[in-house]
Design an enzyme around this catalytic site. Structure first.
Site, PDB file in Angstrom:
ATOM      1  N   GLU A   1       0.829  -1.213   0.000  1.00 48.64           N
ATOM      2  CA  GLU A   1       0.000   0.000   0.000  1.00 48.64           C
ATOM      3  C   GLU A   1       0.860   1.259   0.000  1.00 48.64           C
ATOM      4  O   GLU A   1       0.550   2.241  -0.682  1.00 48.64           O
ATOM      5  CB  GLU A   1      -0.942   0.024   1.217  1.00 48.64           C
ATOM      6  CG  GLU A   1      -2.001  -1.069   1.224  1.00 48.64           C
ATOM      7  CD  GLU A   1      -3.080  -0.882   0.162  1.00 48.64           C
ATOM      8  OE1 GLU A   1      -3.074   0.141  -0.543  1.00 48.64           O
ATOM      9  OE2 GLU A   1      -3.920  -1.790   0.025  1.00 48.64           O
TER      10      GLU A   1
ATOM     11  N   ARG B   1       0.780   3.865  -3.155  1.00 49.14           N
ATOM     12  CA  ARG B   1       0.161   5.182  -2.884  1.00 49.14           C
ATOM     13  C   ARG B   1       1.210   6.257  -2.638  1.00 49.14           C
ATOM     14  O   ARG B   1       1.130   7.347  -3.205  1.00 49.14           O
ATOM     15  CB  ARG B   1      -0.770   5.098  -1.669  1.00 49.14           C
ATOM     16  CG  ARG B   1      -1.909   4.108  -1.856  1.00 49.14           C
ATOM     17  CD  ARG B   1      -2.940   4.225  -0.753  1.00 49.14           C
ATOM     18  NE  ARG B   1      -3.741   3.011  -0.655  1.00 49.14           N
ATOM     19  CZ  ARG B   1      -5.030   2.984  -0.332  1.00 49.14           C
ATOM     20  NH1 ARG B   1      -5.677   4.088  -0.058  1.00 49.14           N
ATOM     21  NH2 ARG B   1      -5.679   1.845  -0.248  1.00 49.14           N
TER      22      ARG B   1
ATOM     23  N   ASP C   1      -4.671  -9.517  -8.968  1.00 45.84           N
ATOM     24  CA  ASP C   1      -4.917  -8.490  -9.994  1.00 45.84           C
ATOM     25  C   ASP C   1      -3.695  -7.763 -10.567  1.00 45.84           C
ATOM     26  O   ASP C   1      -3.263  -7.992 -11.699  1.00 45.84           O
ATOM     27  CB  ASP C   1      -5.969  -7.478  -9.484  1.00 45.84           C
ATOM     28  CG  ASP C   1      -5.701  -6.947  -8.062  1.00 45.84           C
ATOM     29  OD1 ASP C   1      -4.660  -7.253  -7.485  1.00 45.84           O
ATOM     30  OD2 ASP C   1      -6.552  -6.200  -7.531  1.00 45.84           O
TER      31      ASP C   1
ATOM     32  N   GLU D   1     -11.728   1.073 -10.567  1.00 50.50           N
ATOM     33  CA  GLU D   1     -11.228   0.243 -11.681  1.00 50.50           C
ATOM     34  C   GLU D   1     -12.093   0.304 -12.931  1.00 50.50           C
ATOM     35  O   GLU D   1     -11.604   0.370 -14.060  1.00 50.50           O
ATOM     36  CB  GLU D   1     -11.061  -1.219 -11.223  1.00 50.50           C
ATOM     37  CG  GLU D   1      -9.874  -1.456 -10.297  1.00 50.50           C
ATOM     38  CD  GLU D   1     -10.082  -1.005  -8.854  1.00 50.50           C
ATOM     39  OE1 GLU D   1     -11.225  -0.635  -8.482  1.00 50.50           O
ATOM     40  OE2 GLU D   1      -9.103  -1.020  -8.080  1.00 50.50           O
TER      41      GLU D   1
ATOM     42  N   THR E   1      -0.568   1.235 -10.440  1.00 47.04           N
ATOM     43  CA  THR E   1      -1.892   0.678 -10.123  1.00 47.04           C
ATOM     44  C   THR E   1      -2.728   1.630  -9.273  1.00 47.04           C
ATOM     45  O   THR E   1      -3.915   1.397  -9.055  1.00 47.04           O
ATOM     46  CB  THR E   1      -1.751  -0.706  -9.447  1.00 47.04           C
ATOM     47  OG1 THR E   1      -3.021  -1.360  -9.485  1.00 47.04           O
ATOM     48  CG2 THR E   1      -1.247  -0.584  -8.010  1.00 47.04           C
TER      49      THR E   1
HETATM   50  C1  DMJ Z   1      -6.181   0.935  -5.103  1.00 47.75           C
HETATM   51  O1  DMJ Z   1      -5.429   1.179  -3.972  1.00 47.75           O
HETATM   52  C2  DMJ Z   1      -5.343   0.328  -6.207  1.00 47.75           C
HETATM   53  O2  DMJ Z   1      -5.990   0.487  -7.430  1.00 47.75           O
HETATM   54  C3  DMJ Z   1      -5.042  -1.122  -5.973  1.00 47.75           C
HETATM   55  O3  DMJ Z   1      -4.372  -1.709  -7.063  1.00 47.75           O
HETATM   56  C4  DMJ Z   1      -6.313  -1.882  -5.725  1.00 47.75           C
HETATM   57  N1  DMJ Z   1      -7.170  -1.278  -4.737  1.00 47.75           N
HETATM   58  C5  DMJ Z   1      -7.382   0.143  -4.718  1.00 47.75           C
HETATM   59  C6  DMJ Z   1      -8.608   0.651  -5.418  1.00 47.75           C
HETATM   60  O4  DMJ Z   1      -9.691  -0.168  -5.463  1.00 47.75           O
END
Ligand code: DMJ
Length: 450
Positions: free
Chosen positions: A114, A118, A241, A357, A441
């Site tokens: 995370e 982020r 994912d 997403e 992501t």
């Molecule tokens: C985000 O923090 C990122 O997109 C991660 O890859 C998956 N979960 C959340 C959003 O749903």
């Protein structure tokens, strides 16, 4: 071709496309301006009640910190969005907060995945957009403190690391948390010329890939000390994912031929064993990683990133059809549940935590096909989010998409991703050229400047 697909094809089966409400006058400029207003609404709530903290609880009007101290997660995650939306004063004020107050010298055990996607990703993309070396220095400091995660017997990262002591914990991990690091660590390596960052994150990815099954699939839990799978269910939802996303994108961003090879083999297996052609359209379900036997027909909101990845890879046919299925999932209850049984067409996980997403995929598909259908979809997503999640001081999660019962959190990815992708969908192409960046992501655009 599997029997079910063959039978479906022979029957002349091709799922009817779900109708997308067509607005007589869909004005992109007006929609972009409205998203910007809503972004400012959410940002103002954060500033008023949670400034200097990780996230806003918009109903109780209180801040929420992930750990004992703050890591300024919303400001860092939102900084590049502030720039892209042209909110320059807010961006400068936020940058000043980050530079003056963000310290990673804290005795806290953080979740590597995370914090990488982020915070490290946010700092790197803001550095590339704003050109302030202090942002890169912060990223380098953070990267150095995260590096001990890779000191496991296999080289695959532990889940947690203490930012001050470097003590690691959490040997039970999963492909997403192991394989979603190379864009950030690789970019940091290129920008600081410290190749260790690239090498460690890439090795983790390769170690994971090397443990794929004979069929080319991965499971959804693995022990990073023993290298043994502890859960052998395969799918493209949460926990797996973005491992796939990063195989493709690391090839595109760094030109890494190993990643290209790993991606091509993996996407073949995913399309062979996880794709499920149903009368209601194309879906991706669960299967045993060793036998390929179907074990479930659940589709996840998190898996709605996959049309974007398919489109980026040039598979527009599957991308379009899967996005249509995602749209069915969204409209079944008027907003997207976190999980959906595509056989029964019923929600399995009723919450909507403001996820981005499906909007991300609409953005890629619009840019790569030029089809107005994806703007119409975007307008539907925007209207549903305003109708069900808007509060006086921001936006909040839903506990249940059927009853519309509300939660009390505005996750940082709502600003960093959900509203950013909505804005980019409607905004002029010049705001950001999709062909010149690779999004991590968490929707942080990274550019190959090296
Ligand atoms: C985000 O923090 C990122 O997109 C991660 O890859 C998956 N979960 C959340 C959003 O749903």
């Amino acid at each position: 071709m599997r029997a079910s697909i063959l039978a479906f094809t022979l029957l002349g089966g091709c799922a009817a496309r779900p109708p997308v409400p067509v607005r007589q006058s869909l004005d992109r400029d007006e929609l972009a301006a409205r998203v910007r207003v809503e972004f400012l609404h959410a940002w103002t709530g954060y500033q008023r009640y949670a400034w200097g903290h990780d996230e806003l609880k918009p109903l109780s009007k209180k801040p929420h910190d992930w750990y004992a101290g703050t890591l300024l997660i919303t400001p860092v995650d939102s900084l590049d969005a502030l720039v892209l939306l042209g909110l320059h004063e807010e961006a400068e004020r936020t940058k000043a907060l980050i530079i003056e107050h963000l310290s990673f010298d804290q005795d806290i055990a953080v979740k590597n995945f995370e914090i990488t996607i982020r915070v490290l990703g946010g700092l790197l993309s803001a550095y590339q957009l704003m050109n302030d070396p202090k942002l890169l220095a912060l990223a380098d400091d953070l990267g150095r403190r995260l590096l001990p995660v890779f000191d496991s017997p296999t080289g695959m990262p532990y889940v947690h690391v203490n930012l001050r002591t470097g003590k690691t914990s959490g040997a039970e991990s999963n492909p997403a948390e192991i394989g979603t690091l190379l864009l950030e660590f690789g970019t940091l390596a290129r920008l600081t010329k410290n190749h260790v960052y690239y090498d460690k994150a890439k090795n983790a990815l390769v170690q994971l890939y090397n443990r794929r099954s004979r069929l080319g699939l991965v499971g959804d839990a693995i022990n990073v000390e023993t290298g043994q799978w502890t859960k052998r269910d395969s799918h493209i939802g949460g926990g797996i994912d973005s491992y796939y996303e990063y195989l493709l994108k690391a090839w595109l961003l760094f030109g890494d031929e190993d990643c290209k090879r790993m991606w091509l083999e993996s996407i073949g297996a995913v399309n062979k064993y996880l794709a499920d052609e149903m009368p209601s359209g194309l879906w991706y379900g669960e299967a045993d990683m060793d036998t390929g036997r179907r074990t479930g027909t659940e589709f996840f909101a998190l898996a709605a990133f996959f049309p974007a990845v398919l489109a980026l890879d040039g598979d527009l046919d599957r991308a379009r059809r899967l996005q249509d299925s995602c749209f069915r999932m969204w409209t079944a209850s008027g907003i997207e549940p976190d999980g959906f049984d595509y056989q029964t067409q019923k929600p399995t996980r009723p919450r909507y935590p403001l996820r981005p997403e499906i909007i991300e995929s609409a953005y890629y598909l619009h840019r790569l096909t030029g089809d107005r259908r994806y703007l119409e979809m975007g307008a539907t997503f925007f209207e549903s989010i305003i109708a069900h999640c808007r509060t006086d001081d921001g936006y909040t999660t839903l506990k249940d998409v059927v009853t519309k019962e509300r939660g009390d959190l505005m996750p940082s990815f709502f600003l960093a991703e959900t509203l950013k992708y909505l804005y980019l969908l409607f905004a002029p192409d010049q705001v950001l050229d999709l062909r010149r960046v690779v999004f991590n992501t968490e929707a942080h655009p990274l550019r190959r400047t090296w």
